[in-house]
Design a protein around this motif. Structure first.
Motif, PDB file in Angstrom:
ATOM      1  N   GLU A 281      73.994  57.312  73.313  1.00 61.99           N
ATOM      2  CA  GLU A 281      72.596  56.892  73.135  1.00 61.99           C
ATOM      3  C   GLU A 281      72.019  57.473  71.842  1.00 61.99           C
ATOM      4  OE1 GLU A 281      71.127  54.432  74.776  1.00 61.99           O
ATOM      5  OE2 GLU A 281      73.018  54.309  75.869  1.00 61.99           O
TER       6      GLU A 281
ATOM      7  N   ASP B 266      70.784  55.268  68.646  1.00 63.57           N
ATOM      8  CA  ASP B 266      69.431  55.426  68.090  1.00 63.57           C
ATOM      9  C   ASP B 266      69.479  55.791  66.607  1.00 63.57           C
ATOM     10  OD1 ASP B 266      68.378  54.837  70.571  1.00 63.57           O
ATOM     11  OD2 ASP B 266      67.963  56.941  71.094  1.00 63.57           O
ATOM     12  N   THR B 267      70.349  56.723  66.274  1.00 57.85           N
ATOM     13  CA  THR B 267      70.480  57.164  64.873  1.00 57.85           C
ATOM     14  C   THR B 267      71.025  56.033  63.999  1.00 57.85           C
ATOM     15  OG1 THR B 267      70.845  59.419  65.654  1.00 57.85           O
ATOM     16  CG2 THR B 267      71.474  58.938  63.385  1.00 57.85           C
TER      17      THR B 267
END
Length: 185
Positions: free
Chosen positions: A50, A54-55
């Motif tokens: 996750e 996101d990054t």
């Protein structure tokens, strides 16, 4: 840029440093690459999928803002791989489809071949073996037109994986043996 479990802390440190420095000089391209690299470290660091996603989405957003399609292909390809290892096949497929359009518009044969490999892997993991073989044939056809030996490894890997799931073991051995010189190198 080298990431493995052995040096994960160093990789995270240097990518964080790169993020800080790129942000300080307001270099969107470098910032995108740094975020993408940092996202990949999170895959190796206790499988933080996750956080990696996101990054990497930040990296993709920055690449789009920079209007550098080559950079966009690079960071998006990493995100597709992250979705794949996280078993988020629908997201990987959708992003792969978008990536294929960008690669085709750029006439970037190398990116298309890599993308066919990712499509093939997604199809294999979801038991869509006929579609997987279609990607094998498309990758082989592209290389005939380009005749680029640097992507023969990826094409041979795509083919051997495709034939493996079709239980055509002679073909698996054939394409795997073609890759032996690359592996030895």
């Amino acid at each position: 840029g080298y990431v493995s479990k052995v040096v994960i802390d160093s990789a995270k440190f240097y990518y964080s440093l790169a993020i800080d420095r790129a942000a300080a000089i307001r270099d969107t391209s470098l910032l995108s690459k740094a975020y993408s690299g940092y996202g990949w470290t999170l895959v190796y660091d206790h499988s933080d999928y996750e956080g990696a996603i996101d990054t990497s989405l930040i990296a993709c957003s920055l690449a789009k803002a920079s209007r550098d399609t080559l950079l966009l292909i690079e960071v998006t390809t990493k995100l597709v791989k992250i979705y794949y290892v996280a078993s988020k096949f629908i997201e990987a497929y959708k992003l792969c489809t978008d990536l294929q359009h960008v690669s085709a518009a750029r006439r970037d044969t190398s990116a298309q071949i890599n993308n066919y490999y990712m499509f093939s892997s997604i199809y294999a993991r979801t038991s869509l073996f006929d579609e997987q073989m279609e990607m094998v044939y498309k990758a082989q056809e592209l290389n005939i037109k380009k005749n680029d030996s640097s992507f023969l490894y990826t094409i041979n890997l795509t083919a051997s994986n495709g034939y493996l799931f079709k239980h055509q073991y002679d073909s698996v051995l054939y394409y795997s043996r073609l890759n032996l010189p690359y592996c030895e190198k």
